[in-house]
Design a protein around this motif. Structure first.
Motif, PDB file in Angstrom:
ATOM      1  N   PRO A  66      21.707  -4.675  17.026  1.00  0.00           N
ATOM      2  CA  PRO A  66      21.488  -6.424  16.157  1.00  0.00           C
ATOM      3  C   PRO A  66      19.944  -5.822  16.815  1.00  0.00           C
ATOM      4  N   MET A  67      19.296  -7.312  15.028  1.00  0.00           N
ATOM      5  CA  MET A  67      17.798  -7.707  15.770  1.00  0.00           C
ATOM      6  C   MET A  67      17.351  -8.538  16.467  1.00  0.00           C
ATOM      7  N   ILE A  68      16.528  -9.078  16.580  1.00  0.00           N
ATOM      8  CA  ILE A  68      16.038 -10.337  17.515  1.00  0.00           C
ATOM      9  C   ILE A  68      15.820 -11.070  16.328  1.00  0.00           C
ATOM     10  N   PRO A  69      16.007 -12.469  15.620  1.00  0.00           N
ATOM     11  CA  PRO A  69      15.583 -13.327  15.466  1.00  0.00           C
ATOM     12  C   PRO A  69      13.952 -13.336  15.012  1.00  0.00           C
ATOM     13  N   GLY A  70      14.126 -12.981  13.336  1.00  0.00           N
ATOM     14  CA  GLY A  70      11.957 -13.358  13.452  1.00  0.00           C
ATOM     15  C   GLY A  70      11.714 -11.224  13.230  1.00  0.00           C
ATOM     16  N   ASP A  71      12.467 -10.637  13.832  1.00  0.00           N
ATOM     17  CA  ASP A  71      12.057  -8.760  14.127  1.00  0.00           C
ATOM     18  C   ASP A  71      11.532  -8.768  12.524  1.00  0.00           C
ATOM     19  N   PRO A  72      11.971  -8.545  11.012  1.00  0.00           N
ATOM     20  CA  PRO A  72      11.792  -8.432   9.847  1.00  0.00           C
ATOM     21  C   PRO A  72      10.611  -9.482   9.203  1.00  0.00           C
ATOM     22  N   GLU A  73      10.935 -10.384   9.926  1.00  0.00           N
ATOM     23  CA  GLU A  73       9.133 -11.618   9.219  1.00  0.00           C
ATOM     24  C   GLU A  73       8.089 -10.453  10.745  1.00  0.00           C
ATOM     25  N   ARG A  74       8.610 -10.178  11.495  1.00  0.00           N
ATOM     26  CA  ARG A  74       6.971  -9.820  12.474  1.00  0.00           C
ATOM     27  C   ARG A  74       7.190  -8.487  11.372  1.00  0.00           C
ATOM     28  N   ALA A  75       7.849  -7.443  11.797  1.00  0.00           N
ATOM     29  CA  ALA A  75       7.556  -6.453  10.893  1.00  0.00           C
ATOM     30  C   ALA A  75       6.528  -6.128   9.339  1.00  0.00           C
ATOM     31  N   ALA A  76       7.250  -7.054   8.226  1.00  0.00           N
ATOM     32  CA  ALA A  76       6.491  -7.598   7.418  1.00  0.00           C
ATOM     33  C   ALA A  76       5.074  -8.026   7.375  1.00  0.00           C
ATOM     34  N   ALA A 126       2.966  -6.981  10.333  1.00  0.00           N
ATOM     35  CA  ALA A 126       2.443  -6.071  10.623  1.00  0.00           C
ATOM     36  C   ALA A 126       1.545  -4.860   9.462  1.00  0.00           C
ATOM     37  N   GLU A 127       3.024  -4.383   8.973  1.00  0.00           N
ATOM     38  CA  GLU A 127       2.381  -3.753   7.970  1.00  0.00           C
ATOM     39  C   GLU A 127       1.846  -4.747   6.385  1.00  0.00           C
ATOM     40  N   ARG A 128       1.433  -5.700   6.468  1.00  0.00           N
ATOM     41  CA  ARG A 128       1.175  -6.568   5.258  1.00  0.00           C
ATOM     42  C   ARG A 128      -0.477  -6.776   5.619  1.00  0.00           C
ATOM     43  N   THR A 129      -0.679  -6.997   6.982  1.00  0.00           N
ATOM     44  CA  THR A 129      -2.095  -6.893   7.690  1.00  0.00           C
ATOM     45  C   THR A 129      -3.039  -5.837   7.058  1.00  0.00           C
ATOM     46  N   LYS A 130      -2.270  -4.619   7.596  1.00  0.00           N
ATOM     47  CA  LYS A 130      -3.399  -3.883   6.899  1.00  0.00           C
ATOM     48  C   LYS A 130      -3.310  -3.479   5.571  1.00  0.00           C
ATOM     49  N   THR A 131      -2.038  -3.153   4.908  1.00  0.00           N
ATOM     50  CA  THR A 131      -2.208  -3.007   3.568  1.00  0.00           C
ATOM     51  C   THR A 131      -2.353  -3.922   2.939  1.00  0.00           C
ATOM     52  N   GLY A 132      -1.984  -5.250   2.779  1.00  0.00           N
ATOM     53  CA  GLY A 132      -2.092  -6.382   2.295  1.00  0.00           C
ATOM     54  C   GLY A 132      -0.694  -6.321   1.404  1.00  0.00           C
ATOM     55  N   VAL A 133      -0.725  -7.370   0.280  1.00  0.00           N
ATOM     56  CA  VAL A 133       0.215  -8.107   0.387  1.00  0.00           C
ATOM     57  C   VAL A 133       0.569  -7.698  -0.997  1.00  0.00           C
ATOM     58  N   PRO A 134       1.584  -7.467  -1.289  1.00  0.00           N
ATOM     59  CA  PRO A 134       2.492  -7.156  -2.369  1.00  0.00           C
ATOM     60  C   PRO A 134       2.751  -8.393  -3.441  1.00  0.00           C
ATOM     61  N   ILE A 135       1.907  -8.088  -4.800  1.00  0.00           N
ATOM     62  CA  ILE A 135       2.324  -8.935  -5.559  1.00  0.00           C
ATOM     63  C   ILE A 135       3.216  -8.841  -6.744  1.00  0.00           C
ATOM     64  N   LEU A 136       4.154  -9.699  -6.906  1.00  0.00           N
ATOM     65  CA  LEU A 136       4.608  -8.630  -8.461  1.00  0.00           C
ATOM     66  C   LEU A 136       3.866  -9.382  -9.233  1.00  0.00           C
ATOM     67  N   ALA A 137       3.851  -8.374 -10.462  1.00  0.00           N
ATOM     68  CA  ALA A 137       2.972  -7.385 -12.206  1.00  0.00           C
ATOM     69  C   ALA A 137       3.559  -9.679 -12.275  1.00  0.00           C
ATOM     70  N   SER A 138       4.554 -10.406 -12.525  1.00  0.00           N
ATOM     71  CA  SER A 138       4.281 -11.113 -13.135  1.00  0.00           C
ATOM     72  C   SER A 138       3.871 -12.460 -12.132  1.00  0.00           C
ATOM     73  N   ILE A 139       3.862 -12.493 -11.338  1.00  0.00           N
ATOM     74  CA  ILE A 139       3.110 -12.857 -10.056  1.00  0.00           C
ATOM     75  C   ILE A 139       1.300 -13.200 -10.557  1.00  0.00           C
ATOM     76  N   VAL A 140       1.368 -11.743 -10.593  1.00  0.00           N
ATOM     77  CA  VAL A 140       0.032 -11.278 -10.606  1.00  0.00           C
ATOM     78  C   VAL A 140      -0.590 -12.544 -12.594  1.00  0.00           C
ATOM     79  N   ASP A 141       0.358 -12.931 -13.113  1.00  0.00           N
ATOM     80  CA  ASP A 141      -0.309 -12.442 -15.155  1.00  0.00           C
ATOM     81  C   ASP A 141       0.262 -13.971 -14.898  1.00  0.00           C
ATOM     82  N   ASP A 142       0.882 -14.480 -13.595  1.00  0.00           N
ATOM     83  CA  ASP A 142       0.598 -16.193 -13.186  1.00  0.00           C
ATOM     84  C   ASP A 142      -0.647 -16.507 -12.980  1.00  0.00           C
ATOM     85  N   MET A 143      -1.172 -15.580 -11.829  1.00  0.00           N
ATOM     86  CA  MET A 143      -2.846 -16.204 -11.202  1.00  0.00           C
ATOM     87  C   MET A 143      -4.183 -15.736 -12.075  1.00  0.00           C
ATOM     88  N   ARG A 144      -3.326 -14.942 -13.436  1.00  0.00           N
ATOM     89  CA  ARG A 144      -4.604 -14.841 -14.322  1.00  0.00           C
ATOM     90  C   ARG A 144      -4.444 -16.145 -15.082  1.00  0.00           C
TER      91      ARG A 144
END
Lengths: 364, 364
Positions: A323-333, A335-353
């Motif tokens: 079992p995980m502790i509730p919130g584990d997946p979000e905490r893992a994300a 930790a990862e995203r603080t380092k590497t950045g947030v992946p934004i889908l190409a379609s959302i990048v188009d929205d931003m543009r």
């Protein structure tokens, strides 16, 4: 599939862009930054559907004048441990954090604090509010919102309820906090959309078609069907998910004077307008319990540490890591995203543009 | 099947018998009657597993001196909207109602009231507490308890959590109240027992066997298996039911100093003793929100009437009569049983006669 392509952005870059977009419509800078922070809390934690993916929708709503960029947020009634807030049709991303702080203030004074909010709009994910409330580990946090209809009651054949989330967070001492943030539907609408794009079917129990029949075809849900409540069927407890969705809806709307059930106004432009209005905007409900109003905070946090360790020690189901502790997946994300950045889908990048083109705000 | 045979008893007869049984062990008459009333509330509403069926277990616990018949129930900490109660190892059927009244008193003064309880025992069903809180339609009621382990966390292969119920009730004006009273497991343990007696299988998703494998054999659950949380599997949202069961457990234990998770003491004698003690007794958590602390009570009740009518008007799923309002089955049972009496299983009648033999209290 082009849609699966993503580009990595540092979170600060996204926050800066979103802040400027909100400011473009006259949202004061502090409020604009607050709204961007709420979106970023979702992106950092991997809750992509509630982060920058929605920025274009907020943009649309502001551009059409459907959201008030400079709301006068008012307490219209209060008691020692409660308040009712009118959000003056502001961004939920601004009204929500301010109402949530009132719940914390009440809890500091009266042991617990509860704030119902009407006349507000989509507030992002529960994550931001819960993180704020448990930040100094002195309180338990609570957050709900209602939302536009997507879910059928058990034995119903039409959309009557939102995915009405339950957010509740408990701080631990040295171990990880217990962080519950869940829609009361069996599955998220976003998962149905992904399956449609990929042309795959989804598990039975996620939704019904427009005639109320069980379906595994994502198109059948999107074209007039409905999500099923958590539990899915009578046999597996679908009446319980329905009960929870209804309880959240009532807490958010009836105590605040907001719209409820099938009459909660839509967020996205493509969604149909409700048949009638029964209140003002959508509704939120925030809460906080101050721990030392019940028990010594040190004792609580030490027991929570023991609790988390005990549950991590559960005998694992074969084929899983246990079992995980509730919130584990979000905490893992996070930790990862603080380092590497947030992946934004190409379609959302188009929205931003598209937003960049229309506003003149730079977006790379 | 002999077990399916039932005998009808007027509720007042059962209340009178149970009151005398509690008095037999020195429970003061007012407390004894209160405890009997709590059991009766479950029997009347068709929640048979939480009513007189359990009387023999309470009898056993009192006879063995495991429950204090004359507890000194104390508030050990309080704030304007909260209190922590030590139940002095009394009957949950007595400690619970008294703690619940404190929550109501707090809500009258401070807008909301929250009471955590330790050092207590099985409190019956949530129904009694919720009915009390919404009796005059001025409050929303809330009730939780934790209980002995029966449920596996998602991806766990052993019992770690109780069926930890969520009770929440909202009064309506002229229409029926919305009454949520649900275990956070996919199915009730009682349904597994019934299937075993009948020699039938149960739906996949209710439980796992002692090795953590999905199973439809009721024996596999009873002999060392575990119930699954609401949602059953990862695909259908079993992590959400697990989150809810954990949230209820934490609210009941961490704020009060009661035992939690796998260490919650058993109620029935046949259940194993926990590996260690981490607190006092089991825990409850009661709450009340005063409606007019948020909004005019008349407005709330009128909107609730509209709400109930709207949901009754939902397009029905083919093959059903359409959605129910939470609490409908219990209200139907109450209407029936108030007239005809409460059906008691032959095996439970035998239990009652056994108590009668041992105490000298008459039971026909």
């Amino acid at each position: 599939m082009a849609e699966a392509q993503t580009k990595l952005y540092p979170i600060e870059y996204l926050i800066d862009f979103a802040t400027k977009v909100f400011q473009h419509f006259g949202v004061p800078v502090d409020d604009a930054r607050l709204a961007a922070d709420v979106l970023a809390a979702a992106d950092l934690r991997g809750i992509d559907t509630h982060g920058m993916q929605r920025l274009h929708t907020y943009f649309d709503m502001l551009e059409l004048g459907r959201i008030n960029p400079t709301p006068e947020i008012k307490i219209v009634r209060e008691s020692a441990s409660t308040a009712t807030v009118d959000g003056d049709n502001g961004l939920g991303l601004v009204v929500g954090p301010k109402a949530n702080r009132i719940a914390q203030d009440k809890a500091r004074e009266a042991g617990s604090g509860w704030v119902s909010v009407s006349n507000t709009n989509h507030f992002g994910s529960c994550a931001y509010y819960l993180l704020e409330t448990i930040r100094d580990k002195s309180m338990i946090g609570w957050a709900n919102t209602n939302s536009t209809k997507l879910v059928a009651p058990l034995w119903g054949a039409e959309r009557m309820l939102g995915t009405n989330p339950i957010g509740i967070a408990f701080p631990a001492g040295k171990e990880t906090d217990v962080f519950v943030d869940m829609a009361t539907s069996a599955a998220a609408y976003g998962k149905i959309e992904v399956a449609r794009r990929k042309g795959t079917s989804v598990p039975e129990g996620w939704h019904i078609d427009k005639d109320g029949q069980m379906s595994t075809d994502p198109n059948a849900m999107i074209e007039g069907g409905a999500l099923l409540p958590l539990g899915s069927t009578r046999e597996l407890g679908g009446h319980k998910g329905y009960c929870l969705a209804m309880a959240v809806d009532i807490l958010c709307s009836m105590l605040s004077g907001a719209n409820w059930g099938p009459f909660a106004p839509p967020f996205a432009l493509r969604q149909e307008e409700p048949a009638r209005s029964v209140g003002k905007g959508i509704g939120h409900f925030f809460g906080a319990w101050r721990i030392d109003a019940f028990i010594d905070q040190d004792e609580f946090l030490a027991q929570m540490d023991d609790y988390v360790r005990t549950f991590r020690g559960t005998k694992p189901q074969p084929g899983t890591d246990g079992p995980m502790i509730p919130g584990d997946p979000e905490r893992a994300a996070e930790a990862e995203r603080t380092k590497t950045g947030v992946p934004i889908l190409a379609s959302i990048v188009d929205d931003m543009r598209d937003i960049a083109d229309k506003t003149g705000i730079a977006f790379e």
